[in-house]
Design a protein around this motif. Structure first.
Motif, PDB file in Angstrom:
ATOM      1  N   TYR A  25     -11.800  11.626  -8.276  1.00  0.00           N
ATOM      2  CA  TYR A  25     -11.594  10.206  -8.033  1.00  0.00           C
ATOM      3  C   TYR A  25     -10.592   9.668  -9.046  1.00  0.00           C
ATOM      4  O   TYR A  25     -10.356  10.276 -10.101  1.00  0.00           O
ATOM      5  N   LYS A  26     -10.014   8.523  -8.728  1.00  0.00           N
ATOM      6  CA  LYS A  26      -9.131   7.872  -9.694  1.00  0.00           C
ATOM      7  C   LYS A  26      -9.371   6.370  -9.661  1.00  0.00           C
ATOM      8  O   LYS A  26      -9.804   5.805  -8.647  1.00  0.00           O
ATOM      9  N   SER A  27      -9.085   5.746 -10.800  1.00  0.00           N
ATOM     10  CA  SER A  27      -9.296   4.311 -10.912  1.00  0.00           C
ATOM     11  C   SER A  27      -8.343   3.738 -11.953  1.00  0.00           C
ATOM     12  O   SER A  27      -7.874   4.457 -12.850  1.00  0.00           O
ATOM     13  N   ARG A  28      -8.094   2.447 -11.866  1.00  0.00           N
ATOM     14  CA  ARG A  28      -7.248   1.773 -12.854  1.00  0.00           C
ATOM     15  C   ARG A  28      -8.119   1.130 -13.918  1.00  0.00           C
ATOM     16  O   ARG A  28      -9.143   0.520 -13.613  1.00  0.00           O
ATOM     17  N   ILE A  29      -7.723   1.274 -15.164  1.00  0.00           N
ATOM     18  CA  ILE A  29      -8.435   0.620 -16.262  1.00  0.00           C
ATOM     19  C   ILE A  29      -8.045  -0.855 -16.277  1.00  0.00           C
ATOM     20  O   ILE A  29      -6.865  -1.200 -16.416  1.00  0.00           O
ATOM     21  N   VAL A  38     -13.437  -0.617 -19.088  1.00  0.00           N
ATOM     22  CA  VAL A  38     -13.779  -1.324 -17.857  1.00  0.00           C
ATOM     23  C   VAL A  38     -12.770  -0.944 -16.774  1.00  0.00           C
ATOM     24  O   VAL A  38     -11.564  -1.149 -16.941  1.00  0.00           O
ATOM     25  N   MET A  39     -13.288  -0.384 -15.682  1.00  0.00           N
ATOM     26  CA  MET A  39     -12.368   0.096 -14.638  1.00  0.00           C
ATOM     27  C   MET A  39     -12.736  -0.466 -13.272  1.00  0.00           C
ATOM     28  O   MET A  39     -13.844  -0.959 -13.049  1.00  0.00           O
ATOM     29  N   GLU A  40     -11.786  -0.369 -12.358  1.00  0.00           N
ATOM     30  CA  GLU A  40     -12.033  -0.766 -10.974  1.00  0.00           C
ATOM     31  C   GLU A  40     -12.878   0.300 -10.287  1.00  0.00           C
ATOM     32  O   GLU A  40     -13.064   1.405 -10.811  1.00  0.00           O
ATOM     33  N   ILE A  41     -13.400  -0.016  -9.100  1.00  0.00           N
ATOM     34  CA  ILE A  41     -14.189   0.958  -8.343  1.00  0.00           C
ATOM     35  C   ILE A  41     -13.282   2.144  -8.008  1.00  0.00           C
ATOM     36  O   ILE A  41     -12.171   1.957  -7.494  1.00  0.00           O
ATOM     37  N   PRO A  42     -13.698   3.367  -8.321  1.00  0.00           N
ATOM     38  CA  PRO A  42     -12.829   4.532  -8.103  1.00  0.00           C
ATOM     39  C   PRO A  42     -12.628   4.872  -6.630  1.00  0.00           C
ATOM     40  O   PRO A  42     -13.469   4.585  -5.782  1.00  0.00           O
ATOM     41  N   LEU A  43     -11.494   5.514  -6.374  1.00  0.00           N
ATOM     42  CA  LEU A  43     -11.126   5.959  -5.033  1.00  0.00           C
ATOM     43  C   LEU A  43     -11.178   7.477  -4.970  1.00  0.00           C
ATOM     44  O   LEU A  43     -10.800   8.161  -5.925  1.00  0.00           O
ATOM     45  N   ASN A  44     -11.632   7.995  -3.844  1.00  0.00           N
ATOM     46  CA  ASN A  44     -11.533   9.424  -3.585  1.00  0.00           C
ATOM     47  C   ASN A  44     -10.049   9.749  -3.411  1.00  0.00           C
ATOM     48  O   ASN A  44      -9.372   9.168  -2.571  1.00  0.00           O
ATOM     49  N   GLU A  45      -9.517  10.672  -4.221  1.00  0.00           N
ATOM     50  CA  GLU A  45      -8.083  10.944  -4.204  1.00  0.00           C
ATOM     51  C   GLU A  45      -7.609  11.521  -2.878  1.00  0.00           C
ATOM     52  O   GLU A  45      -6.439  11.406  -2.524  1.00  0.00           O
ATOM     53  N   ASN A  46      -8.497  12.167  -2.136  1.00  0.00           N
ATOM     54  CA  ASN A  46      -8.098  12.766  -0.859  1.00  0.00           C
ATOM     55  C   ASN A  46      -8.239  11.808   0.315  1.00  0.00           C
ATOM     56  O   ASN A  46      -7.382  11.754   1.193  1.00  0.00           O
ATOM     57  N   LEU A  87     -16.263  -4.669 -11.268  1.00  0.00           N
ATOM     58  CA  LEU A  87     -15.732  -3.718 -12.229  1.00  0.00           C
ATOM     59  C   LEU A  87     -16.864  -2.876 -12.812  1.00  0.00           C
ATOM     60  O   LEU A  87     -18.011  -3.313 -12.870  1.00  0.00           O
ATOM     61  N   ILE A  88     -16.520  -1.678 -13.240  1.00  0.00           N
ATOM     62  CA  ILE A  88     -17.502  -0.727 -13.774  1.00  0.00           C
ATOM     63  C   ILE A  88     -17.232  -0.499 -15.255  1.00  0.00           C
ATOM     64  O   ILE A  88     -16.087  -0.273 -15.662  1.00  0.00           O
ATOM     65  N   MET A  89     -18.284  -0.565 -16.053  1.00  0.00           N
ATOM     66  CA  MET A  89     -18.160  -0.380 -17.496  1.00  0.00           C
ATOM     67  C   MET A  89     -18.588   1.039 -17.865  1.00  0.00           C
ATOM     68  O   MET A  89     -19.706   1.465 -17.557  1.00  0.00           O
ATOM     69  N   LEU A  90     -17.672   1.766 -18.500  1.00  0.00           N
ATOM     70  CA  LEU A  90     -17.942   3.121 -18.957  1.00  0.00           C
ATOM     71  C   LEU A  90     -18.086   3.137 -20.475  1.00  0.00           C
ATOM     72  O   LEU A  90     -17.396   2.385 -21.172  1.00  0.00           O
TER      73      LEU A  90
END
Length: 217
Positions: A25-29, A38-46, A87-90
């Motif tokens: 997955y990928k996401s923008r910080i 803190v990032m956006e909801i991740p996307l499946n790269e495929n 947003l998601i906090m890691l």
């Protein structure tokens, strides 16, 4: 070196579901704080689909910094923030817990690890590695095994860590060289052609731990 706002974070979820754990997955910080990335909801790269994460989910992540260096770290979901979008906090890693590795210069260390090799449906065997790295591995096996250069094999490496945990790292590799030893056995040098970033990270971390041990001796 910590990531910056607007950088892309690549990640895999540490799941007991083997298929799920392979998905990238990928996401923008979107923001940073003292405790969290803190990032956006991740996307499946495929597929481009959004991935819902839950509190406590553990992730293996990396971001690419200047010079094409991959910066690996482990983290977990510690909370959520409602903004214009959710947003998601890691958990922010300690700088010393980030492993930096240049794509073309993987650390390689001498190590005798158990490796299971599937050469074909009819031929499967267990061997011992001579060295291990993030980009390849060498192993020693019996001389009667018909190893061929450019042949692709499936392997599982047994990787022990200082913490006491043992990981099975699956991969596919291409045999790039075969050397006959004086003992009558043979040394196979293998380049990885298929390995997840999460599993590569395990090997890289083992190499760093092993290197520290070798320096002490």
């Amino acid at each position: 070196m910590l990531p910056n706002i607007n950088q892309i974070l690549h990640m895999q979820i540490n799941s007991i579901d083997e298929e799920e754990s392979k998905i990238e997955y990928k996401s923008r910080i979107a923001d940073m704080s003292d405790e969290a990335i803190v990032m956006e909801i991740p996307l499946n790269e495929n597929t481009g689909r959004l991935k819902k994460l839950y509190l406590g989910d553990e992730l293996s992540a990396y971001y690419i910094s200047q010079g094409g260096i991959k910066n690996y770290f482990n983290t977990s979901v510690i909370g959520f923030r409602e903004d214009v979008i959710r947003l998601i906090m890691l958990k922010k890693p300690e700088p010393e817990a980030i492993t930096q590795i240049q794509r073309r210069s993987f650390l390689r260390v001498p190590a005798e690890l158990e490796i299971a090799v599937k050469f074909s449906e009819q031929l499967q065997f267990v061997a011992v590695t001579e060295d291990v790295g993030g980009g390849g591995v060498s192993f020693i096996c019996d001389g009667y095994i018909p190893l061929n250069v450019n042949y692709v094999i499936s392997c599982w490496v047994l990787v022990p860590f200082k913490s006491g945990t043992i990981e099975h790292v699956p991969l596919k590799g291409e045999i790039v060289r075969v050397k006959l030893l004086e003992t009558g056995r043979q040394l196979a040098m293998v380049r990885f052609v298929e390995i997840t970033d999460r599993d590569r990270q395990k090997l890289i971390r083992y190499c760093f731990e092993r290197q520290m041990d070798l320096r002490k001796n």
